[in-house]
Design an enzyme around this catalytic site. Structure first.
Site: not given
Ligand code: AMP
Length: 192
Positions: A13, A126, A139, A150
């Site tokens: 996204k 990756r 992150r 998630r």
């Protein structure tokens, strides 16, 4: 153009949103980016959201609807925006419809990136490796444990959002497993 990009974590996204920002000259509104900025700034919202985000869960609808409601009122979002990572629950989708209706605005399109979930963990790994190689910081939620949570949150709470938009004829599905350029072309065709 008012657009939503839907899809599980790692579906691409963000990559497609950045391309569309250039192409359409409208901002990308990523609730994940806004929340990470709030955490970094140590604001009230950031303090409330940090633990949930690190674990891979969903921040409350109230918090994210508040953030988006404020953001879509800004000047730069007047001619349109690309929502990336919002809405993630049906309640958020309903709240967005309400926010837009209040302003006399309508969504143009919802694009769902369809991906093979088995390939997503490899993509996330990756992404983390590429970030490190580029000298960046990975992150806090790009690790296998948080990623599983998630994905579970996506299945349980976000997948019904696709059905919500499909019911009102606003959804276009695109194969997110194709090469980036092919995904881009499919999105452009859906928007044409
Ligand atoms: P993202 O960058 O979109 O993957 O978002 C990172 C994290 O921020 C998510 O795992 C959630 O904890 C939180 N988050 C972002 N957007 C939302 C949303 N619309 N609703 C609830 N939580 C969100």
């Amino acid at each position: 153009m008012k657009l939503i990009l839907l899809g599980p974590p790692g579906a691409g996204k963000g990559t497609q949103a950045k391309r569309l920002v250039e192409l359409l000259n409208i901002p990308q509104l990523s609730t994940g980016d806004m929340l990470r900025a709030a955490v970094a700034a140590g604001s009230d919202v950031g303090r409330k959201a940090k633990a949930v985000m690190d674990a891979g869960g969903l921040v409350s609808d109230e918090i994210v609807v508040g953030i988006i409601g404020e953001r879509i009122r800004s000047d730069d979002a007047r001619s349109g925006f690309i929502l990336d990572g919002f809405p993630r629950t049906v309640a958020q989708a309903e709240a967005l419809d309400h926010l837009l209706e209040q302003r006399g605005l309508k969504l143009d399109r919802v694009i769902e990136l369809k991906v093979d979930e088995a390939a997503l963990l490899a993509r996330i790994e990756r992404r983390a490796a590429e970030t490190v190689a580029a000298g960046g910081t990975v992150r806090a939620d790009d690790n296998p444990e948080a990623f599983k949570v998630r994905l579970e949150a996506y299945r349980a709470q976000t997948a019904p959002v696709s059905a919500y938009y499909a019911r009102s004829g606003r959804l276009s599905a695109v194969d997110g497993m194709a090469p980036v350029a092919t995904v881009a072309a499919a999105i452009d065709a859906a928007l044409a």
